[in-house]
Motif scaffolding. Sequence first.
Motif: not given
Length: 211
Positions: A52-69
């Motif tokens: 989900s976008m929420t899960s992807l956001g959590a993953i992105a933040q943990s990796l120092g990235s973003s959903q967009l990237e």
Amino acid sequence: MKTEHTTEAERLGQQIRGLRRARGLTLVQLAALAGLSHSFLSQLERGLARPSMTSLGAIAQSLGSSQLELISGAADRDRDLIESTPTLVRANEGDIGPYGSGQARLLVQGDRRFHPMLFESSNTDPGSFHSHVEDEFVHVLEGTCEVDLGEQGLFVLQTGDSLYYVGGTPHRWSSASDAAFRLFIVKQHASVRSLDGMLDGQNENEMTELL
């Protein structure tokens, strides 16, 4: 026969796996940081699940990235062509998606060394700090923005001002008024292909642990 949907899921999984390995994180560690199960993250990296976008956001933040990237990196494009030739992004083009506390539009496609983007937000609550290993440059196109760099200080940027900070610097942005602000941002791009190359110097045991 694989569908386009499945292929996109596989590319997204490759993006996440490449960034995770480059950050030196195991599946278990990233799952814990993102608040997800180890089994789900494993399926996601293999293209067998979609977040989900929420899960992807959590993953992105943990990796120092973003959903967009992450989403942009999973787009179905001719990567070899994009990497070896100039690319043109018209005014009505460019991937758009969440970035931090606002919305951003990428101004380049493919695995480039830098990610230039246009960012817009009106948030007055700076929220939590973000941090990533890549350097970042910020230029204010419109409005007044507060950039909080933690122990390195709070900077109030007005239209025309610029700020550069190195990777690893905790940062968060907010509007200095109730009005929206627009930024031109250039972030070093941690491309999956480049980051995978950083693992060449690791020994076999370290590589096995990160799989």
